[in-house]
Structures are given as structure tokens and as C-alpha cells.
Scaffold this active site. Structure first.
Site, PDB file in Angstrom:
ATOM      1  N   ASN A   9       6.183 -23.565 -11.333  1.00  0.00           N
ATOM      2  CA  ASN A   9       4.982 -23.492 -10.602  1.00  0.00           C
ATOM      3  C   ASN A   9       3.632 -23.452 -11.408  1.00  0.00           C
ATOM      4  O   ASN A   9       2.684 -24.122 -10.808  1.00  0.00           O
ATOM      5  CB  ASN A   9       4.807 -22.318  -9.499  1.00  0.00           C
ATOM      6  CG  ASN A   9       5.986 -22.372  -8.494  1.00  0.00           C
ATOM      7  OD1 ASN A   9       5.972 -23.134  -7.643  1.00  0.00           O
ATOM      8  ND2 ASN A   9       6.938 -21.325  -8.465  1.00  0.00           N
ATOM      9  N   GLY A 113      16.381 -20.853  -6.502  1.00  0.00           N
ATOM     10  CA  GLY A 113      15.568 -21.676  -7.486  1.00  0.00           C
ATOM     11  C   GLY A 113      16.395 -22.086  -8.626  1.00  0.00           C
ATOM     12  O   GLY A 113      17.325 -21.274  -9.190  1.00  0.00           O
ATOM     13  N   ASP A 115      15.653 -22.314 -11.565  1.00  0.00           N
ATOM     14  CA  ASP A 115      15.310 -21.504 -12.937  1.00  0.00           C
ATOM     15  C   ASP A 115      16.108 -20.432 -12.810  1.00  0.00           C
ATOM     16  O   ASP A 115      16.599 -20.033 -13.799  1.00  0.00           O
ATOM     17  CB  ASP A 115      13.585 -21.513 -12.963  1.00  0.00           C
ATOM     18  CG  ASP A 115      13.376 -20.835 -11.724  1.00  0.00           C
ATOM     19  OD1 ASP A 115      13.844 -20.537 -10.721  1.00  0.00           O
ATOM     20  OD2 ASP A 115      12.102 -20.083 -11.756  1.00  0.00           O
TER      21      ASP A 115
END
Length: 264
Positions: A9, A113, A115
């Protein structure tokens, strides 16, 4: 050589890996740029090609690329970078040959997510037993991986910079300060800046230690705590809760996925 791209992000991180014997991968370099979904493949190329040249790396030496992103709008331009400037079709973490191949034991596995999934893979590959991975990013995430490597769930908390931005942005007189360890050991500040820093920093440490204690109690077995992300090193000096600090955990997870994909 492998180019691993972790689009978060806040930043997009590019890392260059060279594989040796077996699955051993050596990190040869890493570079980061602010995340901007509007950034074109051409813009990425101009920036990245100069950095590779400074390291003496020819773009033709990169024959494999893998991308993990939590910013869907950024993916298209990163794919253009890979296809137009490296002539490589990138692997996408969690898809096709780069599927995670771990048990994601949560209510909505598809919502995890990239990650966090990649962190789970890398942590289980490097450490035995039950694990708690704490990733200090835009948000701070706590992820639980059991001794079999299954992802069991976790916690999402505001990142420390988000917390500070909210504090400064919603008050009229509080100044902007840099995140750092407070001076000395006192938790009673004598001026506004010190009081803010103590509140944000030690408040964050207390939150982190409290949540980890609750997770360990719920697991009911000993669990190692692995810290990653840009601010992990900062907090390592303030607590003994971490068993290991691995700033490159996500990138190493991408290298593991890429190596498995190449072996198929």
C-alpha cells in the site's frame, strides 16, 4: 536471475535474487518506490533500468519475475513492465504455477492478502513449530501459522504511521513528529513532542505485546514470533517478544514460490 516485486500500500519493493544449489536464493539487491497505481510500465522501466545498470546487471540476465500485490490497480502496469522491458511473463503470487499450496484455514481464504500468504510460506520454511508473524507495514498484521504450515488467521491493526497521522490530522495544535524510540526510560513526557512519542511508541509496544500474549494463550502451545517490515528493527530494541527479525521475509517467500514454479 529472479526479479521479485512486492507491491504494498505504501511502497513497491523490487528485489533481485540469484539461485544457487537447490532452492537457495541469494538476495543481490533491493529497491523501493512509492506506490502509485497511476505509475506506468514505462515510468517503472526508466527508474528500474538505471538502478540495475548501477549494479552492473543486464536486463537480459533476468529470466523470471514474480509479483505479489495488495493493490490490484497497480498490477496491470507492473505486468506491462515485465512483458515489454524484460520479455518475461510474470508469475502472480497465488495464481497458476505460483499458487500458495498451503492450507488457508479461515472463513474467506480468497480474501487473504498476498503479502500475508507469502510471509506464512517463508516463515514456515525457515522456522519450525507454531509461528506468529508480525508485519509492520501500512497496517500492522499478526498472522498465525501452525506447525504444519497452515494459515490459521490473524489480526489487522493500524500501522504506527497511520496512528500518528490520525493523531496529528485530527488535532489543531499537535506537531508532526518522526517515529523513533523515545529518549531515556521515562514514560512521563515533559513536553508535547515527548508525550506524543511516548504515547505512540510505547503504546504500540504495549498493544503488540498484549495481542501476542493473547494469541499465545489461545494457541495453547509455544509459538515463535517472527517480525518483518520496515519498522521491525526499531521495535526489536524495545521488547524481547520477538524470536527473530527478518526484514526480507516477504521477498524470501516470493523466491520460494518462484523456485517451486520453475521446478514444475
Amino acid at each position: 536471475m529472479l526479479l521479485a516485486i512486492d507491491a504494498g500500500n505504501t511502497n513497491v519493493v523490487f528485489a533481485l535474487f540469484e539461485f544457487g544449489e537447490g532452492a537457495d536464493a541469494t538476495l543481490r539487491g533491493r529497491w523501493r518506490i512509492a506506490t502509485d497505481p497511476r505509475r506506468t510500465g514505462d515510468e517503472y522501466a526508466v527508474w528500474l533500468m538505471q538502478l540495475l545498470a548501477l549494479r552492473g546487471v543486464e536486463r537480459s540476465a533476468i529470466d523470471q519475475i514474480i509479483i505479489a500485490t495488495v493493490v490490484p490497480r497497480a498490477l496491470h502496469n507492473l505486468e506491462i513492465l515485465c512483458r515489454h522491458y524484460f520479455e518475461v511473463e510474470p508469475l502472480i503470487a497465488g495464481q497458476g504455477k505460483a499458487a500458495y499450496a498451503i492450507d488457508i484455514d479461515v472463513d474467506e481464504p480468497r480474501s487473504l492478502g498476498a503479502d500475508r500468504a507469502v510471509n506464512a510460506i517463508a516463515a514456515h520454511a525457515k522456522h519450525s513449530g507454531d509461528l506468529i508473524v508480525v508485519d509492520f507495514g501500512t497496517a500492522t498484521t499478526f498472522d498465525v501459522i501452525d506447525f504444519n504450515g497452515a494459515y490459521k488467521g490473524g489480526i489487522i491493526a493500524p500501522g504506527i504511521n497511520l496512528s500518528l497521522d490520525a493523531l496529528v490530522g485530527n488535532t489543531a495544535k499537535l506537531p508532526r513528529i518522526a517515529i523513533q524510540a523515545p529518549r531515556g526510560t521515562s514514560v512521563v513526557g515533559r513536553n508535547t513532542e515527548d508525550q506524543m512519542l511516548i504515547g505512540v511508541f510505547w503504546g504500540y509496544v504495549a498493544m503488540m505485546e498484549g495481542l501476542i500474549a493473547r494469541i499465545r494463550a489461545e494457541i495453547g502451545r509455544p509459538a515463535k514470533v517472527i517480525a518483518t517490515g520496515g519498522l521491525a528493527v526499531l521495535f526489536d530494541d524495545a521488547t524481547d517478544i520477538f524470536d527473530a527479525v527478518d526484514p526480507d521475509l516477504t521477498l524470501n517467500g516470493l523466491a520460494i514460490l518462484a523456485h517451486k514454479a520453475a521446478a514444475q
